[in-house]
Design a protein around this motif. Structure first.
Motif, PDB file in Angstrom:
ATOM      1  N   VAL A  87       0.831  -1.207   0.000  1.00 50.12           N
ATOM      2  CA  VAL A  87       0.000   0.000   0.000  1.00 50.12           C
ATOM      3  C   VAL A  87       0.863   1.253   0.000  1.00 50.12           C
ATOM      4  O   VAL A  87       0.567   2.237  -0.685  1.00 50.12           O
ATOM      5  CB  VAL A  87      -0.943  -0.002   1.220  1.00 50.12           C
ATOM      6  CG1 VAL A  87      -1.778   1.272   1.260  1.00 50.12           C
ATOM      7  CG2 VAL A  87      -1.830  -1.234   1.206  1.00 50.12           C
ATOM      8  N   SER A  88       1.950   1.239   0.772  1.00 52.45           N
ATOM      9  CA  SER A  88       2.828   2.412   0.854  1.00 52.45           C
ATOM     10  C   SER A  88       4.189   1.990   1.372  1.00 52.45           C
ATOM     11  O   SER A  88       4.347   0.932   1.979  1.00 52.45           O
ATOM     12  CB  SER A  88       2.233   3.471   1.791  1.00 52.45           C
ATOM     13  OG  SER A  88       2.240   3.008   3.136  1.00 52.45           O
ATOM     14  N   VAL A  89       5.170   2.838   1.120  1.00 50.51           N
ATOM     15  CA  VAL A  89       6.493   2.681   1.714  1.00 50.51           C
ATOM     16  C   VAL A  89       6.888   4.013   2.339  1.00 50.51           C
ATOM     17  O   VAL A  89       6.352   5.064   1.973  1.00 50.51           O
ATOM     18  CB  VAL A  89       7.561   2.243   0.689  1.00 50.51           C
ATOM     19  CG1 VAL A  89       7.212   0.906   0.063  1.00 50.51           C
ATOM     20  CG2 VAL A  89       7.753   3.309  -0.382  1.00 50.51           C
ATOM     21  N   GLY A  90       7.822   3.949   3.266  1.00 52.60           N
ATOM     22  CA  GLY A  90       8.321   5.171   3.885  1.00 52.60           C
ATOM     23  C   GLY A  90       9.765   5.006   4.290  1.00 52.60           C
ATOM     24  O   GLY A  90      10.212   3.892   4.585  1.00 52.60           O
ATOM     25  N   VAL A  91      10.501   6.088   4.253  1.00 53.20           N
ATOM     26  CA  VAL A  91      11.857   6.128   4.784  1.00 53.20           C
ATOM     27  C   VAL A  91      11.965   7.324   5.714  1.00 53.20           C
ATOM     28  O   VAL A  91      11.131   8.237   5.683  1.00 53.20           O
ATOM     29  CB  VAL A  91      12.927   6.216   3.667  1.00 53.20           C
ATOM     30  CG1 VAL A  91      12.955   4.943   2.843  1.00 53.20           C
ATOM     31  CG2 VAL A  91      12.703   7.433   2.788  1.00 53.20           C
ATOM     32  N   ASN A  92      12.977   7.318   6.548  1.00 45.90           N
ATOM     33  CA  ASN A  92      13.207   8.412   7.473  1.00 45.90           C
ATOM     34  C   ASN A  92      13.710   9.626   6.691  1.00 45.90           C
ATOM     35  O   ASN A  92      14.747   9.555   6.020  1.00 45.90           O
ATOM     36  CB  ASN A  92      14.235   7.977   8.519  1.00 45.90           C
ATOM     37  CG  ASN A  92      14.521   9.035   9.551  1.00 45.90           C
ATOM     38  OD1 ASN A  92      15.038  10.092   9.235  1.00 45.90           O
ATOM     39  ND2 ASN A  92      14.212   8.740  10.807  1.00 45.90           N
ATOM     40  N   VAL A  93      12.965  10.719   6.748  1.00 45.41           N
ATOM     41  CA  VAL A  93      13.346  11.926   6.002  1.00 45.41           C
ATOM     42  C   VAL A  93      13.513  13.120   6.944  1.00 45.41           C
ATOM     43  O   VAL A  93      13.247  14.263   6.573  1.00 45.41           O
ATOM     44  CB  VAL A  93      12.326  12.246   4.883  1.00 45.41           C
ATOM     45  CG1 VAL A  93      12.438  11.236   3.754  1.00 45.41           C
ATOM     46  CG2 VAL A  93      10.901  12.306   5.410  1.00 45.41           C
ATOM     47  N   VAL A  94      13.987  12.858   8.155  1.00 52.72           N
ATOM     48  CA  VAL A  94      14.190  13.931   9.127  1.00 52.72           C
ATOM     49  C   VAL A  94      15.154  14.982   8.584  1.00 52.72           C
ATOM     50  O   VAL A  94      14.897  16.192   8.663  1.00 52.72           O
ATOM     51  CB  VAL A  94      14.692  13.368  10.467  1.00 52.72           C
ATOM     52  CG1 VAL A  94      15.162  14.483  11.392  1.00 52.72           C
ATOM     53  CG2 VAL A  94      13.594  12.561  11.152  1.00 52.72           C
ATOM     54  N   LEU A  95      16.271  14.559   8.029  1.00 54.00           N
ATOM     55  CA  LEU A  95      17.273  15.516   7.560  1.00 54.00           C
ATOM     56  C   LEU A  95      16.816  16.249   6.302  1.00 54.00           C
ATOM     57  O   LEU A  95      16.994  17.465   6.196  1.00 54.00           O
ATOM     58  CB  LEU A  95      18.600  14.796   7.305  1.00 54.00           C
ATOM     59  CG  LEU A  95      19.280  14.208   8.541  1.00 54.00           C
ATOM     60  CD1 LEU A  95      20.587  13.523   8.151  1.00 54.00           C
ATOM     61  CD2 LEU A  95      19.541  15.287   9.592  1.00 54.00           C
ATOM     62  N   SER A  96      16.229  15.540   5.361  1.00 52.85           N
ATOM     63  CA  SER A  96      15.830  16.196   4.106  1.00 52.85           C
ATOM     64  C   SER A  96      14.607  17.080   4.271  1.00 52.85           C
ATOM     65  O   SER A  96      14.426  18.046   3.532  1.00 52.85           O
ATOM     66  CB  SER A  96      15.590  15.156   3.005  1.00 52.85           C
ATOM     67  OG  SER A  96      14.593  14.229   3.388  1.00 52.85           O
TER      68      SER A  96
END
Length: 202
Positions: free
Chosen positions: A66-75
């Motif tokens: 259904v979805s994917v996610g990655v950690n995007v704290v820095l970007s």
């Protein structure tokens, strides 16, 4: 009051298109889904988006992604933009519901490359997912990466189970640790920064 921000944006990095180009829409095997999560987590920190973390939401019975996610704290510059938050938010957008357990929806399952931090623990519990699959739990993540995951209780899995969320642990655990160790080597070499609130970037 004028001039105050009225929105913030969290977006997935463009390189995910390449990583997902050959990924099948349906992945019934949990280990295969976890292997994808590890691959995304490893590339994520190398690309400079955030920490070595990734997640995906799939339909529990069919394995449809259904979805994917990655950690995007820095970007993104948003401290809460962890992989689980991104994956869950995108899944809720796809379902057009804040509740992934809403009547008429298939049961959803979150796969992530370690036990959630305290923030993502709550987000997962309140998302409506019916399953949580983790590569592992324990002190190794914090010991290797030096991230502060927060004060999560020892009964964290039991609390999920009590709320109808099945927890599956130790799926490709060693692969998760390999990603974390590669990240730590880069930290020690001064190639990437560990972001911890209160401590600043290290």
């Amino acid at each position: 009051m004028s001039g105050v921000p009225k929105e913030f944006r969290v977006s997935l990095p463009a390189w995910l298109d390449d990583e997902l180009a050959d990924v099948p829409a349906v992945m019934p095997d949990r280990a295969a889904r976890m292997r994808l999560v590890h691959r995304l987590a490893d590339r994520n920190w190398r690309e400079g988006n955030g920490g070595p973390f990734a997640a995906l939401v799939a339909e529990q019975d069919s394995g449809r992604i259904v979805s994917v996610g990655v950690n995007v704290v820095l970007s993104s510059g948003v401290s809460s933009a962890h992989a689980e938050i991104v994956a869950l938010g995108l899944a809720q957008t796809a379902a057009d519901s804040w509740d992934l357990g809403d009547h008429g929806l298939p049961a959803h399952e979150l796969t992530v490359n370690w036990r959630p931090c305290v923030q993502c623990y709550g987000a997962t519990m309140w998302s409506g997912v019916r399953g949580l699959v983790v590569a592992g739990q324990g002190p190794e993540l914090e010991e290797i990466t030096t991230f502060d995951e927060g004060p999560l209780g020892a009964d964290w899995a039991e609390q999920f189970e009590a709320r109808g969320i099945r927890v599956v642990q130790d799926v490709l655990r060693d692969e998760a640790l390999t990603v974390f160790r590669a990240y730590r080597e880069a930290v020690d070499a001064g190639e990437v920064a560990v972001y911890n609130a209160r401590k600043g970037s290290e």
